[in-house]
Design an enzyme around this catalytic site. Structure first.
Site, PDB file in Angstrom:
ATOM      1  N   ILE A 105       0.818  -1.237  -0.042  1.00  0.00           N
ATOM      2  CA  ILE A 105      -0.090   0.002  -0.063  1.00  0.00           C
ATOM      3  C   ILE A 105       0.769   1.194  -0.043  1.00  0.00           C
ATOM      4  CG2 ILE A 105      -1.860   1.304   1.144  1.00  0.00           C
ATOM      5  CD1 ILE A 105      -2.714  -1.501   2.476  1.00  0.00           C
TER       6      ILE A 105
ATOM      7  N   LEU B  76       2.249   4.117   7.295  1.00  0.00           N
ATOM      8  CA  LEU B  76       1.860   2.876   6.820  1.00  0.00           C
ATOM      9  C   LEU B  76       2.920   1.474   7.222  1.00  0.00           C
ATOM     10  CD1 LEU B  76       1.301   5.085   4.170  1.00  0.00           C
ATOM     11  CD2 LEU B  76       0.196   3.062   3.561  1.00  0.00           C
TER      12      LEU B  76
ATOM     13  N   GLU C 159       3.926  -4.782  10.433  1.00  0.00           N
ATOM     14  CA  GLU C 159       3.759  -6.038  10.049  1.00  0.00           C
ATOM     15  C   GLU C 159       2.420  -6.414   9.806  1.00  0.00           C
ATOM     16  OE1 GLU C 159       6.056  -8.476   9.486  1.00  0.00           O
ATOM     17  OE2 GLU C 159       7.771  -7.473  10.202  1.00  0.00           O
ATOM     18  N   SER C 160       2.158  -7.194   8.921  1.00  0.00           N
ATOM     19  CA  SER C 160       0.646  -7.020   8.373  1.00  0.00           C
ATOM     20  C   SER C 160      -0.186  -8.660   8.084  1.00  0.00           C
ATOM     21  CB  SER C 160       0.332  -6.267   7.075  1.00  0.00           C
ATOM     22  OG  SER C 160       0.844  -6.701   5.961  1.00  0.00           O
TER      23      SER C 160
ATOM     24  N   THR D 204      -6.623  -0.857   9.869  1.00  0.00           N
ATOM     25  CA  THR D 204      -7.144  -1.995   9.165  1.00  0.00           C
ATOM     26  C   THR D 204      -8.521  -2.222   9.831  1.00  0.00           C
ATOM     27  OG1 THR D 204      -7.207  -4.338   8.747  1.00  0.00           O
ATOM     28  CG2 THR D 204      -6.196  -3.506  10.825  1.00  0.00           C
ATOM     29  N   ASP D 205      -9.593  -2.736   8.872  1.00  0.00           N
ATOM     30  CA  ASP D 205     -10.890  -2.892   9.452  1.00  0.00           C
ATOM     31  C   ASP D 205     -10.714  -4.301  10.426  1.00  0.00           C
ATOM     32  OD1 ASP D 205     -10.252  -5.198   7.612  1.00  0.00           O
ATOM     33  OD2 ASP D 205     -12.205  -4.670   6.699  1.00  0.00           O
ATOM     34  N   GLU D 206      -9.625  -4.899  10.594  1.00  0.00           N
ATOM     35  CA  GLU D 206      -9.552  -6.097  11.378  1.00  0.00           C
ATOM     36  C   GLU D 206      -9.573  -5.854  12.809  1.00  0.00           C
ATOM     37  OE1 GLU D 206      -6.956  -9.315  10.289  1.00  0.00           O
ATOM     38  OE2 GLU D 206      -6.561  -8.418   8.237  1.00  0.00           O
TER      39      GLU D 206
ATOM     40  N   TYR E  44      -1.977 -10.013  15.161  1.00  0.00           N
ATOM     41  CA  TYR E  44      -1.750  -8.771  14.106  1.00  0.00           C
ATOM     42  C   TYR E  44      -2.872  -7.660  14.338  1.00  0.00           C
ATOM     43  CZ  TYR E  44      -3.133  -5.874   9.837  1.00  0.00           C
ATOM     44  OH  TYR E  44      -3.264  -5.309   9.301  1.00  0.00           O
TER      45      TYR E  44
ATOM     46  N   LYS F 215      -2.317  -3.692  15.628  1.00  0.00           N
ATOM     47  CA  LYS F 215      -3.005  -2.416  14.987  1.00  0.00           C
ATOM     48  C   LYS F 215      -3.971  -1.721  15.929  1.00  0.00           C
ATOM     49  CE  LYS F 215      -2.105  -1.320  11.396  1.00  0.00           C
ATOM     50  NZ  LYS F 215      -1.298  -0.336  11.055  1.00  0.00           N
TER      51      LYS F 215
ATOM     52  N   ASN G 122      -6.822  -4.878   0.668  1.00  0.00           N
ATOM     53  CA  ASN G 122      -6.495  -4.432  -0.506  1.00  0.00           C
ATOM     54  C   ASN G 122      -5.862  -5.434  -1.362  1.00  0.00           C
ATOM     55  OD1 ASN G 122      -5.246  -1.027  -0.253  1.00  0.00           O
ATOM     56  ND2 ASN G 122      -6.801  -2.030   1.270  1.00  0.00           N
TER      57      ASN G 122
ATOM     58  N   PRO H  33      -4.695 -23.179  -2.421  1.00  0.00           N
ATOM     59  CA  PRO H  33      -5.275 -23.536  -1.179  1.00  0.00           C
ATOM     60  C   PRO H  33      -6.088 -22.543  -0.617  1.00  0.00           C
ATOM     61  CG  PRO H  33      -3.083 -22.543  -0.957  1.00  0.00           C
ATOM     62  CD  PRO H  33      -3.377 -22.694  -2.454  1.00  0.00           C
TER      63      PRO H  33
ATOM     64  N   TYR I 218      -8.808 -21.717   3.059  1.00  0.00           N
ATOM     65  CA  TYR I 218      -8.982 -21.987   4.478  1.00  0.00           C
ATOM     66  C   TYR I 218     -10.405 -22.621   4.224  1.00  0.00           C
ATOM     67  CZ  TYR I 218      -4.313 -20.146   5.944  1.00  0.00           C
ATOM     68  OH  TYR I 218      -3.077 -19.689   6.091  1.00  0.00           O
TER      69      TYR I 218
ATOM     70  N   ARG J   9     -15.042 -10.879   2.745  1.00  0.00           N
ATOM     71  CA  ARG J   9     -14.001  -9.872   2.733  1.00  0.00           C
ATOM     72  C   ARG J   9     -14.571  -8.784   1.838  1.00  0.00           C
ATOM     73  NH1 ARG J   9     -13.098 -12.477   6.542  1.00  0.00           N
ATOM     74  NH2 ARG J   9     -11.200 -13.406   7.310  1.00  0.00           N
TER      75      ARG J   9
END
Length: 362
Positions: free
Chosen positions: A12, A80, A83-84, A133-135, A167, A171, A197, A222, A224, A231
């Site tokens: 990003i 920005l 670690e993501s 992030t939205d997380e 993570y 954040k 993104n 793969p 999950y 998302r």
């Protein structure tokens, strides 16, 4: 304006740097440690600009940060560097604590020390823009869990934090620090939280580039669990445009959610990539035959969805790309840039699965 961008060699971050150099008259100071996901090859088209400069600096190194601020004297910071990758955070959370929390603290303090030296006009104009992030919000009810016909909720700027992974927890911590530095010290901060993104120059540990490159090599794709995790997908160049609008027009103390308005199941994403490849690089069998299902990651959030109406109403931003147009551009970019892909994988990561399954985890 001179903007200091941390993590400007990342996915990003490099999109932000390219956007500023190519579409504005502003200057950029790119501060990046150049970890595995930071790559100066993502900036070759603008690196010769006299408005661009690069500093190889770790945001955890306060002495070096102080030097950068003293030498370059920026008018704004866009933070920005982070670690993501969720899977990496599960098996090695320490790096996420160090960079995302301690690094953000160091950057805030270096910025504050510099900011206090400015005259009143420059102080009032200065901005510290923290990109998150939205997380941090956790996850949302999945359609499978909702009564038929009921309205699906979305993340708002006022949604309570409930991070699920090391993570997202790191954040969330950094978001709180940024807001505290505004409340306590008056540092003029703004926070943005974005959805997933995708686009050019994306390191191939993430779903979309991983699937594209694996498919082209005939390797398994793969997914999950059942692939039903949802998302909201945002084209990275749309995000870069939104971030610049926030740092230049956003209001101090505000939070802005930035989403792509594209909710897709992971399986849908992979199947769409396969369909595009069937058209662009046809082979005897369909690429979708390479899809395999693997054990889910621990604590996997089921659904994210961003309500970015505040960005639209207050700053006049909406994404340009639909998921279909953005994804086709992304696939084509990877087809056209095989050398970039080869070079970023010459290190220790060769598209193996990350994030070991944790015994006893939910």
């Amino acid at each position: 304006m001179k903007i200091l961008v941390t993590g400007g060699a990342g996915f990003i971050g490099s999109a932000v740097v390219r956007h500023i150099i190519n579409n504005t008259s502003d200057s950029v100071v790119n501060v990046d440690k150049l970890t595995y996901a930071g790559n100066l090859e993502s900036l070759v088209n603008i690196e010769s600009s006299e408005r661009y400069s690069f500093e190889k600096v770790d945001i955890c190194d306060r002495t070096e940060l102080n030097r950068v601020f003293t030498e370059h004297r920026p008018d704004a910071v866009m933070h920005l560097a982070a670690e993501s990758h969720v899977d990496r955070s599960i098996t090695g959370p320490a790096a996420f604590i160090e960079t995302n929390i301690v690094g953000t603290y160091n950057l805030l303090e270096a910025t504050r020390e510099y900011w206090t030296t400015l005259n009143d006009v420059a102080k009032n104009a200065f901005r510290f823009h923290h990109i998150s992030t939205d997380e941090v919000y956790g996850d949302l009810p999945h359609p499978d869990e909702m009564t038929k016909g009921s309205e699906l909720p979305m993340f708002l700027e006022t949604t309570s934090y409930a991070p699920s992974s090391p993570y997202s927890a790191s954040k969330a911590s950094s978001d709180h620090l940024v807001r505290a530095w505004l409340r306590t010290y008056g540092l003029p901060t703004i926070v943005t939280n974005c959805s997933n993104n995708y686009g050019p120059y994306h390191f191939p540990e993430k779903l979309i580039p991983l699937v594209i490159l694996n498919a082209l090599e005939g390797k398994s794709l793969p997914i999950y669990g059942k692939g039903d995790q949802i998302r909201d997908w945002l084209f990275v160049e749309d995000h870069a445009c939104a971030l610049y609008k926030v740092v230049t027009e956003g209001k101090v103390g505000e939070t802005y959610n930035i989403g792509g308005h594209n909710e897709k199941k992971n399986l849908e994403v992979v199947e769409t990539i396969c369909s595009i490849l069937d058209t662009l690089v046809p082979k005897e069998s369909a690429y979708s035959e390479l899809i395999t299902y693997v054990q889910d990651r621990p604590g996997h959030d089921r659904r994210y969805a961003i309500d970015s109406s505040k960005m639209q109403k207050e700053l006049g931003w909406t994404p340009v790309e639909t998921f279909e147009t953005g994804l086709r551009k992304t696939v084509q970019w990877y087809l056209d840039n095989s050398m970039w892909c080869k070079n970023v994988q010459d290190g220790s990561y060769q598209r193996e699965r990350l994030g070991v399954v944790i015994e006893g985890a939910k």
